[in-house]
Scaffold this active site. Structure first.
Site, PDB file in Angstrom:
ATOM      1  N   LYS A 189       0.832  -1.225   0.000  1.00  0.00           N
ATOM      2  CA  LYS A 189       0.000   0.000   0.000  1.00  0.00           C
ATOM      3  C   LYS A 189       0.859   1.264   0.000  1.00  0.00           C
ATOM      4  O   LYS A 189       0.822   2.067   0.936  1.00  0.00           O
ATOM      5  CB  LYS A 189      -0.942   0.005   1.197  1.00  0.00           C
ATOM      6  CG  LYS A 189      -1.874  -1.193   1.256  1.00  0.00           C
ATOM      7  CD  LYS A 189      -2.861  -1.053   2.396  1.00  0.00           C
ATOM      8  CE  LYS A 189      -3.811  -2.216   2.497  1.00  0.00           C
ATOM      9  NZ  LYS A 189      -3.195  -3.491   2.910  1.00  0.00           N
ATOM     10  N   GLN A 247     -12.427  -6.249  10.863  1.00  0.00           N
ATOM     11  CA  GLN A 247     -13.069  -5.856   9.605  1.00  0.00           C
ATOM     12  C   GLN A 247     -14.485  -5.350   9.882  1.00  0.00           C
ATOM     13  O   GLN A 247     -15.170  -5.860  10.770  1.00  0.00           O
ATOM     14  CB  GLN A 247     -13.133  -7.049   8.637  1.00  0.00           C
ATOM     15  CG  GLN A 247     -11.768  -7.562   8.205  1.00  0.00           C
ATOM     16  CD  GLN A 247     -11.080  -6.656   7.183  1.00  0.00           C
ATOM     17  OE1 GLN A 247     -11.499  -5.532   6.939  1.00  0.00           O
ATOM     18  NE2 GLN A 247     -10.008  -7.153   6.586  1.00  0.00           N
TER      19      GLN A 247
HETATM   20  O1  C5P Z   1      -7.536 -11.685   8.012  1.00  0.00           O
HETATM   21  P1  C5P Z   1      -8.325 -10.923   6.990  1.00  0.00           P
HETATM   22  O2  C5P Z   1      -9.131 -11.802   6.071  1.00  0.00           O
HETATM   23  O3  C5P Z   1      -9.119  -9.791   7.595  1.00  0.00           O
HETATM   24  O4  C5P Z   1      -7.189 -10.260   6.077  1.00  0.00           O
HETATM   25  C1  C5P Z   1      -7.477  -9.298   5.100  1.00  0.00           C
HETATM   26  C2  C5P Z   1      -6.210  -8.892   4.431  1.00  0.00           C
HETATM   27  O5  C5P Z   1      -6.506  -7.925   3.443  1.00  0.00           O
HETATM   28  C3  C5P Z   1      -5.168  -8.261   5.368  1.00  0.00           C
HETATM   29  O6  C5P Z   1      -3.903  -8.744   4.946  1.00  0.00           O
HETATM   30  C4  C5P Z   1      -5.271  -6.786   5.122  1.00  0.00           C
HETATM   31  O7  C5P Z   1      -4.023  -6.136   5.211  1.00  0.00           O
HETATM   32  C5  C5P Z   1      -5.769  -6.738   3.671  1.00  0.00           C
HETATM   33  N1  C5P Z   1      -6.539  -5.563   3.305  1.00  0.00           N
HETATM   34  C6  C5P Z   1      -7.716  -5.204   3.937  1.00  0.00           C
HETATM   35  N2  C5P Z   1      -8.396  -4.080   3.539  1.00  0.00           N
HETATM   36  C7  C5P Z   1      -7.939  -3.340   2.523  1.00  0.00           C
HETATM   37  C8  C5P Z   1      -6.757  -3.715   1.869  1.00  0.00           C
HETATM   38  C9  C5P Z   1      -6.081  -4.842   2.287  1.00  0.00           C
HETATM   39  O8  C5P Z   1      -8.159  -5.889   4.839  1.00  0.00           O
HETATM   40  N3  C5P Z   1      -8.635  -2.294   2.090  1.00  0.00           N
END
Ligand code: C5P
Length: 225
Positions: free
Chosen positions: A60, A184
């Site tokens: 990023k 999330q």
């Molecule tokens: O464990 P989980 O499924 O929440 O992981 C989601 C992955 O996606 C993490 O590695 C996080 O850094 C990445 N990510 C995110 N949201 C974004 C961009 C990347 O969760 N907008």
């Protein structure tokens, strides 16, 4: 057909390698993010490539255009297949990254992060409005500035695809029904994200913290088809 990207978010480089080994023959993509790349650097990328994975380097980038262009060239020289920068870095930064990509022998897909899926309305200090709408307008910028795709929540995919049908959408914040949401906030199940039109689903903890990561990845891939 949407593709699964497994986020190798682990606290030790050796653990990342072992996890990738356990996933060989299941998911086509692995994602190396801030934690694992900080631990293992280019060696981790090389190890995953040698196991046959396509590698998404999710660092990023968000810096002045010259620095981001240099970082994109460095990432491309490691042979990564996809990388990210923040669309909120703006037009000049995104175009500099695009130009750097085009000058590389390997041409990784360049994705712009719109709004993090861990954020809900009210979480972004400088933005009082609807975050979904902000994501859609950042995606329109990403298309104009020549990026291949955007990172967005599943909730924005349909609106982004309507405005920019050629833009690829990669969605984190994916949670199979019944699994822990964690940090999330704007989440969807794999089936919902596929139905919305997402091209890549990034999934970490529901796979990496599962007792049998390969089985969890296989079950998710099955639910995506
Ligand atoms: O464990 P989980 O499924 O929440 O992981 C989601 C992955 O996606 C993490 O590695 C996080 O850094 C990445 N990510 C995110 N949201 C974004 C961009 C990347 O969760 N907008």
């Amino acid at each position: 057909m949407a593709e699964l990207v497994v986020a190798l978010d682990v606290a030790e480089a050796e653990q990342g390698i072992a996890l990738a080994q356990s996933l060989q023959g299941t998911a086509p993509w692995v994602k190396i993010g801030l934690e694992l790349f900080t631990l293992g650097g280019a060696g981790i990328v090389a190890a995953c490539k040698s196991m046959g994975f396509k590698v998404f380097l999710d660092l990023k980038f968000y810096d002045i255009p010259n620095t981001v262009a240099g970082a994109v060239s460095a990432a491309a020289s490691m042979g990564v297949d996809m990388l990210t920068l923040h669309t909120q870095g703006g037009e000049t930064m995104c175009r500099a990254a695009r130009t750097a990509c085009q000058q590389c022998a390997t041409k990784p897909l360049l994705f712009g992060v719109t709004v993090l899926t861990s954020m809900a309305d009210g979480d972004l200090p400088a933005h009082k409005g609807n975050l979904g709408q902000l994501a859609v307008s950042l995606a329109q910028g990403a298309e104009r500035w020549g990026l291949d795709g955007v990172v967005c929540s599943g909730h924005e995919v349909q609106r982004i695809k309507q405005a920019s049908p050629n833009l690829l959408c990669l969605t984190p914040g994916i949670r199979p029904a019944g699994s822990a949401v964690g940090d999330q906030k704007r989440v969807m199940t794999p089936q919902q994200a596929v139905a919305a039109g997402s091209d890549f689903l990034v999934i970490g903890r529901p796979i990496t913290r599962h007792e049998h990561p390969a089985q969890a990845a296989q079950a998710i891939m099955h639910s995506m088809s």
